[in-house]
Design an enzyme around this catalytic site. Structure first.
Site, mmCIF file in Angstrom:
data_model
loop_
_atom_site.group_PDB
_atom_site.id
_atom_site.type_symbol
_atom_site.label_atom_id
_atom_site.label_comp_id
_atom_site.label_asym_id
_atom_site.label_seq_id
_atom_site.Cartn_x
_atom_site.Cartn_y
_atom_site.Cartn_z
ATOM 1 N N ASP A 1 -6.788 14.997 6.607
ATOM 2 C CA ASP A 1 -5.687 14.753 7.553
ATOM 3 C C ASP A 1 -5.454 13.241 7.605
ATOM 4 O OD1 ASP A 1 -7.552 15.179 10.708
ATOM 5 O OD2 ASP A 1 -7.672 13.662 9.130
ATOM 6 N N THR B 1 -14.359 16.237 -0.560
ATOM 7 C CA THR B 1 -15.784 16.480 -0.396
ATOM 8 C C THR B 1 -16.441 15.172 0.040
ATOM 9 O OG1 THR B 1 -17.836 17.223 -1.439
ATOM 10 C CG2 THR B 1 -16.267 16.098 -2.885
ATOM 11 N N HIS B 2 -17.323 15.288 1.049
ATOM 12 C CA HIS B 2 -17.960 14.090 1.621
ATOM 13 C C HIS B 2 -19.473 14.302 1.666
ATOM 14 C CE1 HIS B 2 -18.312 10.480 4.078
ATOM 15 N NE2 HIS B 2 -19.105 11.156 4.878
ATOM 16 N N ASP C 1 -11.937 11.155 6.860
ATOM 17 C CA ASP C 1 -12.960 12.223 6.868
ATOM 18 C C ASP C 1 -12.947 13.013 8.180
ATOM 19 O OD1 ASP C 1 -15.144 9.900 5.192
ATOM 20 O OD2 ASP C 1 -13.800 11.407 4.329
ATOM 21 N N GLY D 1 -6.680 11.004 9.335
ATOM 22 C CA GLY D 1 -7.827 10.151 9.684
ATOM 23 C C GLY D 1 -8.709 9.916 8.471
ATOM 24 N N ARG E 1 0.841 -1.201 0.000
ATOM 25 C CA ARG E 1 0.000 0.000 0.000
ATOM 26 C C ARG E 1 0.876 1.252 0.000
ATOM 27 N NH1 ARG E 1 -5.793 0.906 -0.013
ATOM 28 N NH2 ARG E 1 -6.035 3.110 0.415
HETATM 29 C C1 GRF Z 1 -19.679 12.404 -4.200
HETATM 30 O O1 GRF Z 1 -20.923 12.550 -3.542
HETATM 31 C C2 GRF Z 1 -18.573 12.292 -3.189
HETATM 32 O O2 GRF Z 1 -18.776 13.089 -2.045
HETATM 33 C C3 GRF Z 1 -18.666 10.844 -2.821
HETATM 34 O O3 GRF Z 1 -18.909 10.165 -4.025
HETATM 35 C C4 GRF Z 1 -19.578 11.063 -4.903
HETATM 36 C C5 GRF Z 1 -18.753 11.171 -6.154
HETATM 37 O O4 GRF Z 1 -19.575 11.647 -7.166
HETATM 38 N N1 GRF Z 1 -17.436 10.375 -2.207
HETATM 39 P P1 GRF Z 1 -18.911 12.091 -8.587
HETATM 40 O O5 GRF Z 1 -17.931 11.000 -8.972
HETATM 41 O O6 GRF Z 1 -18.229 13.411 -8.364
HETATM 42 O O7 GRF Z 1 -20.090 12.192 -9.513
#
Ligand code: GRF
Length: 201
Positions: free
Chosen positions: A142, A109-110, A146, A144, A66
């Site tokens: 970071d 982005t989550h 998310d 962790g 990894r």
């Molecule tokens: C997004 O909602 C992201 O937050 C999540 O998976 C989705 C990816 O969507 N991890 P895309 O590939 O940008 O359409």
């Protein structure tokens, strides 16, 4: 600012960033210089190629460890000399080598309101829990999962008739707007990370 965007799937967040740069190349304050992925055959890479961007793929299974994958991903990313790296649906956890190189300028982005529902199934988990409001979070990465300093969040109501796909699509409508807004402000204004606080002047 030079952006490298990492994807693992449909790439609609990437597309939102591509559109923002295309619609206002001078005003947006950033350009996407390359798109990386952990797998082939995804729409995210097709979107990058349609935009004439260089792409790179680094698959975990191609490396003995990894750590070697992590190093390869970091080196492939560094080759484009990014100011900011954006994980837009990138579904791998990066390691120490990547974070040593890009920590503090690596944004994710989550699709949930962290710290609630971290991990790979944030939408499913919020729905299963019975949350009435969920949403999306843009944060610095970071060491962790998310857990890094939060930059911005947007709320999305959960509807009784929602299944995971419907809720995720509704979240992504908002998430794409949030990501474009945040990346543009980070690129144009600069920022400071003070503990868990992110200051964008
Ligand atoms: C997004 O909602 C992201 O937050 C999540 O998976 C989705 C990816 O969507 N991890 P895309 O590939 O940008 O359409």
């Amino acid at each position: 600012a030079r952006l490298v965007v990492l994807v693992s799937g449909s790439g609609t967040n990437l597309q939102a960033l591509l559109d923002a740069v295309h619609d206002d190349p001078d005003g947006f304050g950033a350009e996407i210089v390359a798109v990386g992925a952990d797998r082939d055959g995804i729409a995210g890479l097709d979107r990058a190629r349609s935009a004439g961007l260089p792409t790179f793929v680094r698959k975990v299974k191609d490396y003995a460890t990894r750590e070697e994958w992590d190093r390869a991903l970091a080196e492939a990313t560094a080759a484009y000399e990014p100011d900011l790296v954006v994980s837009a649906g990138f579904m791998k956890i990066v390691g120490k080598t990547f974070l040593d190189r890009f920590g503090g300028r690596f944004v994710n982005t989550h699709p949930a309101l962290l710290p609630s529902f971290p991990g790979a199934h944030g939408v499913r988990d919020a729905l299963a829990y019975g949350a009435k409001v969920t949403g999306c979070t843009v944060h610095f990465v970071d060491d962790g999962v998310d857990t890094g300093p939060i930059i911005a969040q947007s709320a999305v109501d959960v509807r009784d008739e929602d299944d995971e796909a419907a809720l995720h699509e509704r979240i992504k409508e908002i998430e794409r707007q949030l990501l474009v807004d945040v990346v543009g402000r980070l690129a144009r204004n600069g920022y400071r990370i003070e503990g868990r606080k992110v200051v964008i002047p």
